[in-house]
Design an enzyme around this catalytic site. Structure first.
Site, PDB file in Angstrom:
ATOM      1  CB  THR A 167      -1.097   0.069   1.277  1.00 24.23           C
ATOM      2  OG1 THR A 167      -1.599  -0.858   1.535  1.00 24.23           O
ATOM      3  CG2 THR A 167      -1.538   1.105   1.170  1.00 24.23           C
ATOM      4  NE  ARG A 194      -9.828  -6.246   3.842  1.00 26.04           N
ATOM      5  CZ  ARG A 194      -8.416  -5.577   4.204  1.00 26.04           C
ATOM      6  NH1 ARG A 194      -8.488  -5.011   3.305  1.00 26.04           N
ATOM      7  NH2 ARG A 194      -8.322  -4.900   5.637  1.00 26.04           N
ATOM      8  CG  ASP A 197      -6.060   0.625   6.611  1.00 23.84           C
ATOM      9  OD1 ASP A 197      -6.377  -0.386   5.837  1.00 23.84           O
ATOM     10  OD2 ASP A 197      -5.384   1.268   7.123  1.00 23.84           O
ATOM     11  CB  THR A 216       0.604   0.850   5.532  1.00 24.57           C
ATOM     12  OG1 THR A 216       0.774  -0.972   5.438  1.00 24.57           O
ATOM     13  CG2 THR A 216       2.159   0.896   5.858  1.00 24.57           C
ATOM     14  N   GLY A 217      -1.077  -2.006   6.966  1.00 26.30           N
ATOM     15  CA  GLY A 217      -1.468  -2.820   7.689  1.00 26.30           C
ATOM     16  C   GLY A 217      -2.469  -3.483   7.664  1.00 26.30           C
TER      17      GLY A 217
END
Ligand code: ASP
Length: 306
Positions: A167, A194, A197, A216-217
């Site tokens: 990302t 889906r 965030d 990011t994550g």
């Protein structure tokens, strides 16, 4: 005058070829910084969405069905305008669709088929975003699952090799205001439909008169903890962005046991970034000059973070 900072995502390679693309993107954005914050952000993210090396645009990881479903968002702090597209397919630059949504409609988020329809109406052509290496990676991951094994592929980057990208996000300050933007293919093998965030305001992105923040994550953890908004609040309370990003990651880990990377800038043009994973490349251009070897704070192994 001004600051622009760009990240290449969690666990992204710090090899020269990756850093060079991030640098090219940041410098391109800097050229437009004094003209328009939103235009500058779009220019940065377009460079990264064009590259097959990062998990966004062309290069996105694939969902369970082998389709690239992408999320992108943009927010301008001074005008308090936000726009995002979620689970959009077959456009090369989701960030540009988000910008069009912001500038041409009063809608804030468009998802799935509606987002694609809007993109076509705005003249964005149908472009396949599936890079060969992501398709191969998806095939391998699905084959592992069929054998009852856990896929070896990296969730964020889709690839197994040490050379990969995730990302992307950008924050900027032009001397007058702050703004943020982010773009992603999400997580490998995600459930079709889906949404992570990246297009969730306050979860993975936020911009105000106080700060601009991108994350990011694992998206679910950022959404449920409103991490981007938390970073803004910590900066509003008088902390530097570096400290705020670190406190937010400790909180994220305490609440969700999650990994992440956070990049933020405040209204004085201070940049901060932290992560608690393997890698998190960030490049910063300040007053037109690339800062040499900028390093985010690595919290892995600290303050109870494993
Ligand atoms: N945050 C993104 C998502 O969950 C993925 C990432 O940053 O790697 O969609």
């Amino acid at each position: 005058m001004g600051i622009i900072a760009v990240h290449g995502g969690l666990d992204t390679s710090r090899e020269k070829q990756y850093l060079e693309i991030l640098q090219e993107a940041a410098l391109k954005g800097h050229e437009l910084l004094l003209k328009s914050r939103v235009q500058a952000l779009e220019a940065v993210l377009q460079v990264l969405e064009e590259s097959p090396k990062f998990n966004c645009g062309y290069g996105s990881v694939l969902n369970f069905d082998g389709i690239a479903e992408m999320d992108a968002a943009i927010m301008d702090g001074p005008s308090n305008r936000f726009a995002a597209v979620a689970a959009i397919q077959d456009v090369r630059h989701p960030i540009s669709v988000a910008r069009a949504l912001m500038e041409k409609t009063s809608n804030v988020i468009l998802a799935g088929a509606g987002a694609v329809k809007f993109a076509r109406a705005q003249g964005f052509p149908i472009v396949d975003c599936i890079a060969d290496r992501q398709h191969e990676s998806w095939q391998k991951a699905r084959a592992s699952l069929a054998r009852g094994e856990k896929p070896a592929q990296n969730l964020y980057t889709g690839l197994v090799s040490a050379s990969y990208g995730d990302t992307v996000g950008c924050v900027l300050w032009d001397g007058a205001g702050l703004a943020a933007a982010s773009s992603t293919g999400g997580c490998l093998l995600k459930t079709p439909g889906r949404v992570g965030d990246t297009p969730n305001l306050g979860g993975g992105i936020f911009a105000s008169k106080t700060s601009a923040v991108v994350c990011t994550g694992i998206g679910e953890a950022f959404i449920e903890t409103l991490t981007a908004k938390y970073v803004d609040q910590v900066i509003a309370a008088g902390n530097e962005p570096n400290q705020a990003a670190g406190l937010a990651l400790v909180r994220l880990y305490e609440q969700k046991r999650a990994e992440g990377g956070i990049l933020a800038v405040d209204a004085q043009g201070n940049v901060g970034s932290a992560f608690n994973a393997g890698r998190f490349p960030v490049v910063v251009v300040a007053d037109g000059r690339l800062i040499d070897n900028y390093q985010p704070v690595n919290l892995r192994g600290e303050q109870g973070i494993h």
